[in-house]
Design an enzyme around this catalytic site. Structure first.
Site, mmCIF file in Angstrom:
data_model
loop_
_atom_site.group_PDB
_atom_site.id
_atom_site.type_symbol
_atom_site.label_atom_id
_atom_site.label_comp_id
_atom_site.label_asym_id
_atom_site.label_seq_id
_atom_site.Cartn_x
_atom_site.Cartn_y
_atom_site.Cartn_z
ATOM 1 N N ALA A 1 0.842 -1.200 0.000
ATOM 2 C CA ALA A 1 0.000 0.000 0.000
ATOM 3 C C ALA A 1 0.872 1.244 0.000
ATOM 4 C CB ALA A 1 -0.928 -0.018 1.208
ATOM 5 N N GLU B 1 -6.465 12.604 -2.127
ATOM 6 C CA GLU B 1 -6.645 11.564 -3.157
ATOM 7 C C GLU B 1 -8.025 11.716 -3.778
ATOM 8 O OE1 GLU B 1 -5.596 7.624 -1.838
ATOM 9 O OE2 GLU B 1 -3.643 8.276 -1.119
ATOM 10 N N HIS C 1 -7.863 0.115 -10.697
ATOM 11 C CA HIS C 1 -7.085 1.328 -10.403
ATOM 12 C C HIS C 1 -6.691 1.961 -11.730
ATOM 13 C CE1 HIS C 1 -4.137 4.094 -8.858
ATOM 14 N NE2 HIS C 1 -4.549 3.810 -7.627
ATOM 15 N N ARG D 1 -12.328 6.777 -8.561
ATOM 16 C CA ARG D 1 -11.562 5.854 -9.411
ATOM 17 C C ARG D 1 -12.351 5.257 -10.566
ATOM 18 N NH1 ARG D 1 -7.956 2.751 -4.891
ATOM 19 N NH2 ARG D 1 -6.615 4.546 -4.580
ATOM 20 N N HIS E 1 -7.706 -4.065 -9.019
ATOM 21 C CA HIS E 1 -6.991 -3.545 -7.850
ATOM 22 C C HIS E 1 -7.604 -3.937 -6.518
ATOM 23 C CE1 HIS E 1 -4.591 -0.852 -5.479
ATOM 24 N NE2 HIS E 1 -5.630 -0.117 -5.116
ATOM 25 N N GLU F 1 -9.791 -6.858 3.386
ATOM 26 C CA GLU F 1 -10.308 -6.919 2.012
ATOM 27 C C GLU F 1 -11.137 -8.170 1.743
ATOM 28 O OE1 GLU F 1 -7.479 -5.616 -0.931
ATOM 29 O OE2 GLU F 1 -8.765 -6.317 -2.573
ATOM 30 N N ARG G 1 -14.849 1.863 -4.021
ATOM 31 C CA ARG G 1 -14.172 2.261 -2.778
ATOM 32 C C ARG G 1 -13.535 3.638 -2.903
ATOM 33 N NH1 ARG G 1 -8.479 1.455 -0.938
ATOM 34 N NH2 ARG G 1 -8.078 0.703 -3.033
ATOM 35 N N LEU H 1 -7.293 0.586 4.117
ATOM 36 C CA LEU H 1 -6.440 0.386 5.285
ATOM 37 C C LEU H 1 -7.187 0.813 6.544
ATOM 38 C CD1 LEU H 1 -2.832 1.380 4.126
ATOM 39 C CD2 LEU H 1 -3.696 -0.893 4.655
HETATM 40 C C1 LIG Z 1 -0.225 -1.764 -4.796
HETATM 41 C C2 LIG Z 1 -1.318 -1.505 -3.817
HETATM 42 C C3 LIG Z 1 -1.435 -0.262 -3.229
HETATM 43 C C4 LIG Z 1 -2.459 0.000 -2.305
HETATM 44 N N1 LIG Z 1 -2.513 1.225 -1.693
HETATM 45 C C5 LIG Z 1 -3.453 1.431 -0.729
HETATM 46 C C6 LIG Z 1 -3.471 2.657 0.019
HETATM 47 O O1 LIG Z 1 -2.635 3.522 -0.152
HETATM 48 N N2 LIG Z 1 -4.441 2.805 0.946
HETATM 49 C C7 LIG Z 1 -5.384 1.864 1.193
HETATM 50 O O2 LIG Z 1 -6.259 2.067 2.050
HETATM 51 N N3 LIG Z 1 -5.376 0.699 0.506
HETATM 52 C C8 LIG Z 1 -4.435 0.470 -0.426
HETATM 53 N N4 LIG Z 1 -4.427 -0.728 -1.108
HETATM 54 C C9 LIG Z 1 -5.381 -1.753 -0.715
HETATM 55 C C10 LIG Z 1 -4.947 -2.325 0.619
HETATM 56 O O3 LIG Z 1 -3.541 -2.445 0.625
HETATM 57 C C11 LIG Z 1 -5.569 -3.688 0.864
HETATM 58 O O4 LIG Z 1 -6.957 -3.635 0.703
HETATM 59 C C12 LIG Z 1 -5.272 -4.122 2.286
HETATM 60 O O5 LIG Z 1 -3.904 -4.002 2.554
HETATM 61 C C13 LIG Z 1 -5.727 -5.555 2.501
HETATM 62 O O6 LIG Z 1 -5.248 -5.959 3.741
HETATM 63 P P1 LIG Z 1 -5.667 -7.354 4.333
HETATM 64 O O7 LIG Z 1 -5.029 -7.429 5.666
HETATM 65 O O8 LIG Z 1 -7.128 -7.510 4.236
HETATM 66 O O9 LIG Z 1 -5.036 -8.421 3.335
HETATM 67 P P2 LIG Z 1 -3.512 -8.683 2.796
HETATM 68 O O10 LIG Z 1 -2.618 -7.555 3.143
HETATM 69 O O11 LIG Z 1 -3.681 -9.052 1.393
HETATM 70 O O12 LIG Z 1 -3.067 -9.922 3.644
HETATM 71 C C14 LIG Z 1 -3.650 -11.187 3.445
HETATM 72 C C15 LIG Z 1 -2.875 -12.232 4.193
HETATM 73 O O13 LIG Z 1 -3.572 -13.469 4.170
HETATM 74 C C16 LIG Z 1 -2.659 -14.532 3.933
HETATM 75 N N5 LIG Z 1 -3.430 -15.679 3.453
HETATM 76 C C17 LIG Z 1 -4.196 -15.766 2.345
HETATM 77 N N6 LIG Z 1 -4.769 -16.983 2.287
HETATM 78 C C18 LIG Z 1 -4.365 -17.671 3.391
HETATM 79 C C19 LIG Z 1 -4.625 -18.979 3.910
HETATM 80 N N7 LIG Z 1 -5.429 -19.835 3.273
HETATM 81 N N8 LIG Z 1 -4.024 -19.345 5.068
HETATM 82 C C20 LIG Z 1 -3.206 -18.492 5.724
HETATM 83 N N9 LIG Z 1 -2.935 -17.243 5.286
HETATM 84 C C21 LIG Z 1 -3.515 -16.837 4.134
HETATM 85 C C22 LIG Z 1 -1.652 -13.922 2.992
HETATM 86 O O14 LIG Z 1 -0.464 -14.661 2.980
HETATM 87 C C23 LIG Z 1 -1.499 -12.550 3.647
HETATM 88 O O15 LIG Z 1 -0.648 -12.661 4.769
HETATM 89 C C24 LIG Z 1 -3.404 -1.006 -2.008
HETATM 90 C C25 LIG Z 1 -3.297 -2.265 -2.600
HETATM 91 C C26 LIG Z 1 -2.253 -2.530 -3.492
HETATM 92 C C27 LIG Z 1 -2.151 -3.893 -4.092
#
Ligand SMILES: Cc1cc2nc3c(=O)[nH]c(=O)nc-3n(C[C@H](O)[C@H](O)[C@H](O)COP(=O)(O)OP(=O)(O)OC[C@H]3O[C@@H](n4cnc5c(N)ncnc54)[C@H](O)[C@@H]3O)c2cc1C
Length: 503
Positions: free
Chosen positions: A60, A128, A240, A287, A344, A368, A379, A385
């Site tokens: 992110a 943003e 995105h 977006r 995205h 997510e 979104r 985040l």
């Molecule tokens: C390039 C990029 C830039 C972004 N910038 C922003 C930003 O500036 N601001 C913002 O608000 N959002 C941003 N987003 C979106 C945001 O980053 C995500 O929505 C958010 O980080 C998702 O977090 P999460 O904890 O839900 O999942 P993730 O961070 O995707 O973590 C998921 C975890 O689950 C684990 N996992 C998956 N399946 C299994 C399983 N079966 N068993 C055990 N573990 C598993 C994975 O290994 C990982 O550790 C961005 C996304 C991207 C890709």
């Protein structure tokens, strides 16, 4: 792996581990939920398929949206969220987000996350698309995710109440009498807990062109669905607008919207004799609007990219983006960066209430992979985040109120295990083509025959929504149908979609 359904795991001899809370996934949402639960005195298993810090959260860039500026308020943040969400935002969930995001930012600071400061020592706030004023807290310029995840990972590793099971992948929910009481891992171990919180991230890597890491395949959604939980809004996948295209090694690299917030502009292909093409869209519109404008221009012009002009942007403000572009041989101080939309962010996911509870007792979802409905059809930038922290904390605390699992006299029943191998290239291309920025009934119907179960469910939701709204645009139903405001496409275990009203 039998990808037509959900396959059967090769399970080794079972060994059982017992905790108050099991958190599956260690991105921003999972880490924060684990730390919150441990802070409240609970024992926690943190199950992470990948090494800590290898998550979408780590990538992110822009930051965390919270109403912290003078003149801002949760009500104003809510109004922007609703406007971006195109009449489909679940107001109760969005109100929780906007009310509680400032306190979560303060808590992250307490936990040692150091956000960028302005000249007076207050938090520097970025602008943003879709936000009516500066509201985005960031760290290291555009390294927000990296800084936050590193700090929370270090705290989780040091916290004696958290056992980190790194490199362990949940294969199924562990069920007894219709209640989830933990998870079974692919290696055969079984994690038993009062509450099981799925924090497994999004599904945008199912599409062929994506900004996401390869692991964002919706595994948690498939696992919850196999356990009988409802999913919703899978048709709402955000594209995105500005991901790098045509640059080997940097394909899909996201150039944060915050750069447009600081004045970067988008340009169509240059006319003969001109170095730079015309601007064609309000760069700070939500977006969906910007992505659609780019897609339309590309279709009309036959070009594969538009140009992002960030020549006037101070490179010191976004050091990691500038470095990544330079490493790829692009000089953002001198040339326009070729960009086009990429898959995205999945607005849909596992249906939850305002405390992260899924529709199966004992099972929770956050981040997510969850669908509270707060993002509606589109979104608002940097709300995800905030969502990870606000609903991560809520689910952790609600989970502590769950009763101890019943005495394990009989064997628990196991729903079919989920081992969603990477979808093959044909599925990814089919999703891009038929569930992309513009969709048709015929294309979506083709996806109903796709071998990948999530591709079929995405098509099911998208066919159910006979209108265009936010991230879901259909040429056969080009208008928004006001009768579908606040209605969400929900699919249960029988895969039959229904439209439910959420407020
Ligand atoms: C390039 C990029 C830039 C972004 N910038 C922003 C930003 O500036 N601001 C913002 O608000 N959002 C941003 N987003 C979106 C945001 O980053 C995500 O929505 C958010 O980080 C998702 O977090 P999460 O904890 O839900 O999942 P993730 O961070 O995707 O973590 C998921 C975890 O689950 C684990 N996992 C998956 N399946 C299994 C399983 N079966 N068993 C055990 N573990 C598993 C994975 O290994 C990982 O550790 C961005 C996304 C991207 C890709």
């Amino acid at each position: 792996m039998d990808i037509a359904g959900y396959g059967t795991p090769g399970v080794a001899a079972e060994s059982e581990l017992s905790y108050d809370i099991a958190v599956v996934g260690a991105g921003a949402a999972g880490l924060y939920a684990a730390l919150t639960a441990a802070g409240a005195g609970a024992s926690v298993a943190l199950v992470s398929a990948t090494p800590l810090a290898q998550t979408a959260s780590y990538w992110a860039q822009g930051g965390i949206a919270a109403a912290l500026a003078v003149g801002d308020s949760p009500e104003r943040h809510l109004a922007d969220t609703e406007r971006a969400g195109r009449g489909a935002v679940r107001d109760s969930a969005a109100a929780v987000l906007c009310e509680e995001a400032p306190a979560r930012v303060a808590d992250l600071e307490r936990l040692g996350v150091s956000f960028d400061a302005d000249r007076r020592g207050g938090l520097a706030l970025g602008l943003e698309g879709g936000h009516s004023l500066r509201r985005v807290v960031h760290a290291g310029g555009s390294a927000t995710g990296r800084r936050v995840v590193r700090q929370l990972s270090a705290l989780a590793v040091d916290e004696p109440r958290i056992e980190v099971l790194e490199g362990a992948r949940a294969a199924s929910a562990r069920m007894r009498d219709g209640r989830c009481e933990g998870a079974t891992l692919e290696d055969g171990r079984s994690v038993r807990a009062r509450a099981t919180i799925l924090a497994t991230g999004g599904a945008a890597a199912l599409w062929s062109r994506t900004t996401n890491p390869p692991g964002s395949l919706g595994v948690g959604m498939a696992l919850a669905h196999a356990a009988g939980a409802e999913l919703a809004d899978l048709e709402f996948l955000q594209f995105h607008p500005t991901a790098v295209i045509g640059v080997p090694g940097r394909e899909g690299f996201l150039v944060t919207e915050a750069i447009r917030g600081e004045g970067a502009t988008l340009h169509g292909p240059p006319a003969p004799g001109k170095a730079v093409g015309e601007r064609f869209v309000d760069e700070l519109a939500p977006r969906d609007e910007v992505a659609r404008a780019i897609a339309a221009l590309l279709a009309d012009s036959g070009s594969t990219s538009v140009g992002l002009d960030m020549r006037a942007i101070d490179p010191a403000r976004f050091p990691n983006v500038v470095r990544a572009l330079r490493d790829a041989g692009l000089d953002p101080a001198r040339e326009l960066i070729p960009v086009s939309p990429a898959a995205h962010y999945m607005m849909g996911g596992i249906v939850t209430d305002l405390h992260g509870r899924a529709t199966v007792p004992g099972l929770y979802a956050i981040g997510e992979t969850a669908c509270t409905g707060l993002h509606g059809a589109n979104r608002l930038a940097s709300n995800s985040l905030s969502e990870c922290f606000v609903f991560g904390a809520r689910a952790a605390l609600a989970g502590l109120d769950e009763a101890e699992p019943a005495d394990a006299s009989g064997a628990p029943s196991e729903p079919p295990a989920v081992r969603l191998a990477r979808p093959d290239r044909a599925t990814q291309e089919a999703l891009w083509q038929h569930a992309g920025i513009v969709r048709t009934r015929q294309g979506l119907q083709r996806l109903l025959d796709d071998p990948h179960p999530l591709a079929r469910l995405i098509a099911t939701c998208a066919l159910q929504r006979e209108e265009s709204r936010g991230a879901h645009q259909r040429t056969d139903f080009p208008d928004t149908n006001p009768a579908l405001n606040h209605r969400h496409a929900v699919v249960g275990a029988d895969d039959r979609p229904r439209l439910a009203e959420w407020r």
